[in-house]
Design an enzyme around this catalytic site. Structure first.
Site, PDB file in Angstrom:
ATOM      1  N   ASP A  58       0.853  -1.184   0.000  1.00 18.84           N
ATOM      2  CA  ASP A  58       0.000   0.000   0.000  1.00 18.84           C
ATOM      3  C   ASP A  58       0.888   1.233   0.000  1.00 18.84           C
ATOM      4  OD1 ASP A  58      -2.184  -1.616   0.021  1.00 18.84           O
ATOM      5  OD2 ASP A  58      -2.939  -0.991   1.971  1.00 18.84           O
ATOM      6  N   HIS A 109      -6.082   2.765  -4.741  1.00 16.70           N
ATOM      7  CA  HIS A 109      -6.248   2.861  -3.279  1.00 16.70           C
ATOM      8  C   HIS A 109      -7.101   4.079  -2.926  1.00 16.70           C
ATOM      9  CE1 HIS A 109      -5.401   1.415   0.645  1.00 16.70           C
ATOM     10  NE2 HIS A 109      -4.483   2.293   0.986  1.00 16.70           N
ATOM     11  N   HIS A 113      -8.228   8.589   0.069  1.00 16.05           N
ATOM     12  CA  HIS A 113      -8.119   7.592   1.146  1.00 16.05           C
ATOM     13  C   HIS A 113      -9.227   7.729   2.191  1.00 16.05           C
ATOM     14  CE1 HIS A 113      -5.941   5.059   4.191  1.00 16.05           C
ATOM     15  NE2 HIS A 113      -5.496   4.463   3.091  1.00 16.05           N
ATOM     16  N   HIS A 207       3.713  -2.301   3.758  1.00 14.37           N
ATOM     17  CA  HIS A 207       3.698  -0.869   3.464  1.00 14.37           C
ATOM     18  C   HIS A 207       5.116  -0.416   3.137  1.00 14.37           C
ATOM     19  CE1 HIS A 207      -0.166  -1.240   5.544  1.00 14.37           C
ATOM     20  NE2 HIS A 207      -0.501  -0.107   4.952  1.00 14.37           N
TER      21      HIS A 207
END
Length: 258
Positions: A58, A109, A113, A207
């Site tokens: 991510d 994504h 967010h 991440h």
């Protein structure tokens, strides 16, 4: 065609939850989640009878370690998927272009967010379309098909509407608290947390803001290969599951490094 009517679906908020692997047995999740993912063609795990792994990252913002991650993936010939936000696309165009050039998947994504269960149908579409359009403008590609909901928050409504937008929701079956940049504990800590959860078919969530992950990645890849695991692309998983037609899989010049 799924109607764009939020009232047609439950918007009960769910926080993605999975029961971590023990003794390298497949991770599991709530039966309700499994049914929803099955209904709307999402997934959180691959074929648990095969020792394949799917590496995903991510990318909400850049913390200086993505180049190192990409260097390792290139050296080891490992494909990955990077889920990017609007901020990342605007802030790090060269890294996104490198991801594509080196055969990786760039996934959605969302632009800002947000918790997608709290936004309107139109806003949800806008959150996805803005990322897709920016990615297309930057790379010239029209192959963005995977979505990772921000923070793993979802509902039946968000799954249904994002599926209508052409997206496959990708959750995960392996993760640890790696995103706290002020609480990094060293590469050995990252290595142990990843290795103890590994299981056949794992979709691994990491991440790139984590210094620990960047430093542990090469060792993780080498040792998992010694254990008989193979790193594969999400495109391969989707093709195996027949979630999308062959005409969309591998669209463009993307060649997964399986």
């Amino acid at each position: 065609m799924v109607p764009l009517n939020g009232n047609a679906y439950s918007n009960e908020k769910h926080d993605w939850f999975f029961k971590r692997s023990k003794d390298h047995q497949p991770a599991t999740t709530e039966s309700e989640f499994i049914e929803l993912l099955k209904k709307y063609n999402g997934f959180f795990i691959g074929d648990t009878s095969e020792k394949n792994l799917y590496l995903t990252f991510d990318n909400g913002y850049e913390n200086g370690y993505t180049k190192q991650v990409l260097d390792v993936l290139k050296e080891k010939k490992v494909p990955a998927a990077f889920f990017v936000t609007g901020h990342y696309l605007k802030d790090q165009p060269e890294l996104v272009q490198r991801m594509v050039k080196e055969g990786h998947i760039v996934g959605n994504h969302s632009w800002h967010h947000p918790d997608l269960t709290t936004v309107s149908n139109d806003r949800l579409k806008e959150e996805l379309q803005k990322v897709e359009e920016a990615y297309r403008k930057l790379t010239g590609r029209d192959d963005m098909m995977f979505l990772r909901p921000p923070r793993g928050v979802f509902s039946e409504r968000t799954l249904a509407l994002s599926e209508q937008e052409g997206y496959i929701n990708v959750f995960w079956s392996l993760a640890y608290m790696d995103w706290m940049t002020d609480q990094q504990k060293g590469s050995d800590y990252a290595y142990r947390n990843i290795m103890k959860q590994v299981h056949p078919g794992a979709i691994m969530l990491l991440h790139t803001v984590s210094k620990d992950n960047a430093e542990a990645l090469a060792r993780v890849i080498d040792d998992l290969r010694k254990q008989g695991y193979t790193f594969k692309s999400l495109n391969t998983l989707v093709a195996d599951e027949n979630l999308l037609g062959a005409n969309k899989i591998g669209q463009g010049n993307l060649q997964p490094l399986d």
